[in-house]
Design a protein around this motif. Structure first.
Motif, PDB file in Angstrom:
ATOM      1  N   MET A  14       5.384   9.390  30.483  1.00 25.47           N
ATOM      2  CA  MET A  14       4.617   8.582  31.022  1.00 25.47           C
ATOM      3  C   MET A  14       5.646   7.268  32.380  1.00 25.47           C
ATOM      4  N   LEU A  15       6.319   6.940  32.365  1.00 23.33           N
ATOM      5  CA  LEU A  15       6.773   5.389  32.800  1.00 23.33           C
ATOM      6  C   LEU A  15       6.907   5.751  34.158  1.00 23.33           C
ATOM      7  N   ARG A  25       1.707  -5.093  38.915  1.00 22.15           N
ATOM      8  CA  ARG A  25       2.104  -6.272  39.176  1.00 22.15           C
ATOM      9  C   ARG A  25       1.714  -7.258  38.169  1.00 22.15           C
ATOM     10  N   ALA A  26       2.786  -8.493  38.395  1.00 19.78           N
ATOM     11  CA  ALA A  26       2.805  -9.559  37.529  1.00 19.78           C
ATOM     12  C   ALA A  26       2.417 -10.439  38.106  1.00 19.78           C
ATOM     13  N   ASN A 298       0.291 -11.865  33.122  1.00 16.58           N
ATOM     14  CA  ASN A 298       1.298 -12.942  33.850  1.00 16.58           C
ATOM     15  C   ASN A 298       2.480 -11.037  33.272  1.00 16.58           C
ATOM     16  N   GLY A 299       2.429 -10.163  33.037  1.00 16.73           N
ATOM     17  CA  GLY A 299       2.849  -9.305  33.054  1.00 16.73           C
ATOM     18  C   GLY A 299       4.295  -8.694  31.989  1.00 16.73           C
ATOM     19  N   GLY A 300       3.756  -9.625  30.836  1.00 14.59           N
ATOM     20  CA  GLY A 300       4.384 -10.077  29.173  1.00 14.59           C
ATOM     21  C   GLY A 300       4.999 -11.224  28.817  1.00 14.59           C
ATOM     22  N   GLU A 301       4.681 -11.749  30.002  1.00 19.45           N
ATOM     23  CA  GLU A 301       5.712 -13.507  29.963  1.00 19.45           C
ATOM     24  C   GLU A 301       4.662 -14.627  30.239  1.00 19.45           C
ATOM     25  N   PRO A 310       7.590  -5.415  31.576  1.00 23.23           N
ATOM     26  CA  PRO A 310       6.578  -6.016  32.892  1.00 23.23           C
ATOM     27  C   PRO A 310       6.454  -4.410  32.746  1.00 23.23           C
ATOM     28  N   GLU A 311       7.259  -2.855  32.515  1.00 18.43           N
ATOM     29  CA  GLU A 311       6.609  -1.753  32.920  1.00 18.43           C
ATOM     30  C   GLU A 311       5.874  -1.147  31.681  1.00 18.43           C
ATOM     31  N   THR A 312       5.589  -2.020  30.353  1.00 21.59           N
ATOM     32  CA  THR A 312       5.037  -2.138  29.684  1.00 21.59           C
ATOM     33  C   THR A 312       3.677  -2.341  29.272  1.00 21.59           C
ATOM     34  N   VAL A 313       3.715  -3.756  29.633  1.00 19.42           N
ATOM     35  CA  VAL A 313       2.473  -3.971  29.956  1.00 19.42           C
ATOM     36  C   VAL A 313       1.894  -2.945  31.342  1.00 19.42           C
ATOM     37  N   ALA A 314       2.079  -2.542  32.623  1.00 19.66           N
ATOM     38  CA  ALA A 314       1.186  -1.255  33.091  1.00 19.66           C
ATOM     39  C   ALA A 314       1.854  -0.234  32.312  1.00 19.66           C
ATOM     40  N   LEU A 315       1.569   0.356  31.276  1.00 19.64           N
ATOM     41  CA  LEU A 315       1.496   1.851  30.524  1.00 19.64           C
ATOM     42  C   LEU A 315       0.452   1.317  29.808  1.00 19.64           C
ATOM     43  N   MET A 316       0.977   0.190  28.905  1.00 20.21           N
ATOM     44  CA  MET A 316      -0.260  -0.331  28.156  1.00 20.21           C
ATOM     45  C   MET A 316      -1.646  -0.259  29.233  1.00 20.21           C
TER      46      MET A 316
END
Length: 406
Positions: A14-15, A25-26, A298-301, A310-316
């Protein structure tokens, strides 16, 4: 989908899978900016909705590049007393609780204490013996299934299938239950279908909330307060109104547009109770939810503090349903143009002026939000008007995107 999930390959695959450009992107600079004068159409729209008697009132926020472009209240906070709506009004947000619970679970995944391919029975053994409609499980329910609503765990307040009727008549909500008691009762019921085969909206996120409790060793609210709500400054987002002196700030619906029975087992998310429903139990304000939305955008911040990678937000915020070949029935609430991620619906393709990659969710009481990484904006609408939510959400999208200029 009938074979056990590989613990070694699922999360890694998945990642490393392709991510929609709009989601990876953030800090991408927006190509378009909101024109404040054009946003006057949004204000006029809500004034007309109140004047027509369609909604008692609302609070609307449109934010781009980290700043409010439109923040306005309309109509009445309480149609019975004619008290004016205020920007600090408190709303029952129902299923807008689900993204918060999903983010909390993904924080544990970032910590390493939880995995997407963990079987649910690892944390709640009662689910090892659960049956699906038609027979034994072909594979275990996973944490991924809970996040994307493919666990087979359903709701009993809509639909007419045999399993939904069992849910509707089971004593799931009797007494002043907590998450442990609720999930224990739920595990005695059959699944509506095999895990991983159908997007089925239900109590999956409530069960996820119990998993968070078991992994963290805290109640769901304690964990969210310590790791997410408190640091974000979401002081008025909780599972009931703790300070009853603030009852006058609660936005009330029109009696003709509300529920004649409890929704998801909640007779009113305002009243004190032990059950912390991660799927539908929260109240909030527009300023609180804006902090949450900006953190995601903001990509998690936010304000120098990181909540998710950031990659976790993209995954979600990437589709995990349509592209995975999971079936969707006539009750697929995201709609034909959307997939579903890990807590959010996700627009699959651009349909000008609407961009691909926009994600969000709503609440059955009338609230909704959407986040657009491409244009660096989000929109939150808080109202208590269940029958008007779908129509208004569609109209507001069109109005906001019509206000974007190069």
């Amino acid at each position: 989908m009938d074979r056990p999930v590989s613990r070694r390959t699922l999360l890694g695959a998945m990642l490393t899978a392709p991510i929609l450009p709009a989601l990876a992107r953030a800090d991408v600079t927006s190509r378009r900016n909101l024109d404040r004068q054009r946003l006057d159409q949004v204000s006029a729209y809500f004034r007309n909705e109140v004047a027509a008697g369609n909604i008692p009132g609302s609070v609307v926020l449109v934010q781009q590049h980290g700043s409010s472009v439109l923040l306005q209240s309309f109509g009445f906070r309480d149609p019975a007393t004619r008290a004016a709506m205020t920007e600090d009004a408190i709303f029952r947000i129902y299923s807008m609780s689900k993204p918060i619970t999903s983010v909390a679970a993904m924080m544990l995944i970032d910590d390493g204490g939880l995995r997407l391919d963990d079987p649910l029975a690892k944390f709640i053994p009662a689910f090892a013996d659960v049956k699906a409609a038609g027979g034994p499980l072909a594979r275990p329910i996973t944490i991924l299934d809970l996040l994307r609503h493919t666990s087979g765990i359903t709701y009993g307040f809509y639909g007419e299938t045999a399993v939904r009727r069992l849910y509707a008549h089971a004593p799931l909500f009797d007494g002043d239950i907590d998450n442990a008691a609720f999930v224990e009762r739920l595990a005695r019921l059959p699944l509506a279908e095999q895990p991983g085969t159908l997007w089925d909206y239900g109590h999956s996120t409530d069960v996820l909330g119990r998993v968070i409790e078991i992994v963290s060793g805290r109640s769901l609210y304690q964990f969210e307060q310590e790791r997410l709500l408190g640091p974000l400054g979401m002081a008025e987002t909780r599972f009931f109104l703790a300070d009853q002196s603030q009852r006058g700030r609660v936005a009330e619906p029109s009696p003709r547009d509300w529920f004649d029975r409890p929704i998801a087992g909640l007779d009113d998310p305002i009243r004190p109770r032990r059950w912390q429903s991660g799927g539908a139990g929260m109240i909030s304000t527009i300023s609180d939810y804006a902090r949450f939305a900006q953190m995601l955008l903001n990509g998690g911040e936010l304000d120098g503090r990181r909540y998710l990678k950031p990659e976790t937000v993209a995954l979600m915020t990437r589709d995990h349903v349509v592209g995975a070949g999971i079936r969707r029935d006539d009750l697929y609430f995201p709609g034909a143009e959307h997939g579903f991620g890990l807590g959010f619906s996700v627009r699959l393709a651009a349909k000008p002026p609407l961009p691909a990659g926009e994600y969000g969710w709503d609440g059955v009481g009338g609230t909704f939000f959407f986040i657009d990484p491409t244009d660096d904006l989000f929109v939150i609408v808080m109202m208590q008007a269940p029958s008007q939510r779908g129509r208004i959400a569609s109209d507001v999208r069109q109005l906001v995107y019509s206000a974007l200029v190069p």
